[in-house]
Design an enzyme around this catalytic site. Structure first.
Site, PDB file in Angstrom:
ATOM      1  N   LYS A 117      -7.237  -7.958  -0.536  1.00 37.32           N
ATOM      2  CA  LYS A 117      -7.504  -6.701   0.166  1.00 37.32           C
ATOM      3  C   LYS A 117      -8.353  -5.711  -0.633  1.00 37.32           C
ATOM      4  O   LYS A 117      -9.084  -4.909  -0.056  1.00 37.32           O
ATOM      5  CB  LYS A 117      -6.178  -6.030   0.535  1.00 37.32           C
TER       6      LYS A 117
ATOM      7  N   SER B  60       1.840  -1.281   5.970  1.00 38.36           N
ATOM      8  CA  SER B  60       3.144  -1.674   5.411  1.00 38.36           C
ATOM      9  C   SER B  60       2.961  -2.878   4.497  1.00 38.36           C
ATOM     10  O   SER B  60       3.929  -3.440   4.017  1.00 38.36           O
ATOM     11  CB  SER B  60       4.108  -2.027   6.538  1.00 38.36           C
TER      12      SER B  60
END
Lengths: 319, 319
Positions: free
Chosen positions: A54, A79
């Site tokens: 990411k 989350s």
């Protein structure tokens, strides 16, 4: 298939971020090759900063915004692995950083996000409340939103996994990529196709979170989605943006069972000595469930390794 | 310190084995550097074939024996990582292979050893019975014994970790190496010193298995040894051969507590996404317990990752 010519967005993104990320290794295992009868190459983004791919997209997006104008801070809601990536990017670029997390997010992920210096703000565990909370904060402080996947800069950054992988291993027949929101898959497929690599790019979804497969079959994006899988990183649906890219650049989508995913995870722990999360290792589960890969040269993108190992370490507790 | 000039045994050993082993990566972690205030480089032999450095010495020893004469098979006794290494070597070289293991060795290690095609023969869990069993078999079938550490070829092979490491990272201040029988430490220290690298090599022992430290302090090899540590790979004592090399080539020995070793292990799982065994990660525990490394450029040799994770995966069991 429509291979639109692309500018060198992927190379530019990679050049922009490469000095601040890990050049992750590609690892192999004779034992796994023998078990599956496939020539396997594992691209280990579980060993990336923040334990997942990411950071590539998040860093590219933030750097690109900074190029265009001064920014006051960055914000996102997540989350999962995107939360830690944004926190690390904020730290690397010395920017105030806020991550909105649902109240029921795992404590271990909240703590990791805070440990990089981001401010964590809790909200109700609904998509609507997450977005409203972020929008309220932006209205007040003017921070820049960085979306987990629905953003071209995120896709160009994530696609840098493909840039590195094709440099590391030549003449791959297939690349298997975990498929949730579709950012990583879109990026790797676009780079592979627009740079003329002769290699099929396949998305891998949990069979009980198969919105992308249904979307492709229906030739229309599925928005009704009630996923039920242990792969908590692959619960999200495609956006219009990633749906469009997947239709145009991805060769196929296959699904896997949670059972095979956990068996794949265990093989990687025991035989390759790496910590992987269930969402991260669906590619190896696909090798077990689908026979088309036999005898081929196949890259498995391991997208992340953030898994709670508290139970395991409790067995070691002593005074 | 007496730096005896060495021939190029280490380079020759590395050239002999390098195409059949993994060139293991050196990984870094900004987070761990920040926690400890040390510039850390992890040499990941847990990612080696068989999950430990042991194959380097075992393969070098077997290849060297094959060069000198035809061999009928190979044999060893081991309850640990050397067992799997010998089994892999037997498979690579297509040689009949026998591993004598004590009856109480972990099932997971017995199964892994068998999975590579070696024959496992059980004996009573005493050093004497292990040796007698091996000797009886050799008397009958003429197989070649390959010792886990008390053999120059094993030490030259293990030292190839140092050859690779100095190629990968320049100007290290320290290398921290787990210390059990002393083969890995001897090899890395001899290579480092005889090739004129300006770098200190430090052995790391569990504080309740500190025979090497006591030997060095007494200037006489300690043979009375009742170790009590979670580091099951570091229970063995030095041989005369490794004692002599450690006296001559190793800069220092430090000890660590089991508590710090498990904390180090957890950090590597959570922050670096790697499976390491307690014996394999004592170097990082030493960083926590000893302040001399602050601000220095330090390599931590992770010697292995073979740990039973059955409990962890049982938490994932479902139909």
């Amino acid at each position: 298939m429509n291979y639109k010519p692309m500018n060198d967005h992927f190379i530019k993104a990679y050049d922009r971020i490469k000095d601040q990320i890990h050049h992750t290794p590609v690892l192999t295992s004779d034992t796994l090759n023998e078990i599956f009868g496939v020539d396997l190459y594992f691209k280990c983004e579980n060993l990336q900063k923040g334990g997942a791919f990411k950071i590539r997209g998040a860093l590219n997006a933030a750097l690109n915004k900074k190029l265009n104008h001064d920014i006051k801070g960055i914000i996102t809601h997540s989350s999962g692995n995107h939360a830690q990536a944004i926190a690390i990017v904020g730290k690397l670029l010395n920017l105030p950083t806020i991550v909105v997390m649902p109240k029921n997010a795992p404590k271990v992920k909240m703590n990791a996000t805070k440990s990089y210096g981001a401010k964590v703000i809790l909200c109700k565990p609904t998509q609507k409340d997450r977005e409203n909370t972020v929008n309220d904060i932006i209205a007040k402080n003017g921070y820049e939103m960085i979306h987990p996947y629905d953003d071209d800069d995120i896709i160009f950054g994530a696609g840098s996994v493909g840039v590195e992988l094709h440099q590391q291993i030549k003449d791959l027949d297939y690349i298997l990529v975990p498929l949730g929101g579709g950012g990583l898959l879109s990026g790797i497929a676009m780079y592979t196709k627009t740079y003329g690599k002769n290699c099929k790019v396949i998305g891998v979804e949990p069979e009980n979170a198969d919105d992308a497969l249904r979307s492709i079959r229906n030739k229309k994006r599925v928005t009704s989605h009630h996923p039920d899988t242990i792969c908590d990183g692959l619960l999200t649906t495609l956006s219009e943006r990633t749906y469009d890219k997947i239709i145009n650049y991805v060769d196929d989508i296959v699904t896997v069972s949670d059972y095979d995913t956990i068996k794949a995870m265990q093989l990687v722990y025991e035989r390759m000595k790496m910590v992987v999360e269930p969402s991260g290792i669906v590619g190896l589960a696909a090798i077990n469930q689908h026979s088309i890969f036999k005898g081929k040269k196949v890259a498995i993108v391991i997208s992340g390794g953030n898994v709670d190992m508290q139970n395991f370490f409790e067995s070691y507790n002593f005074n």
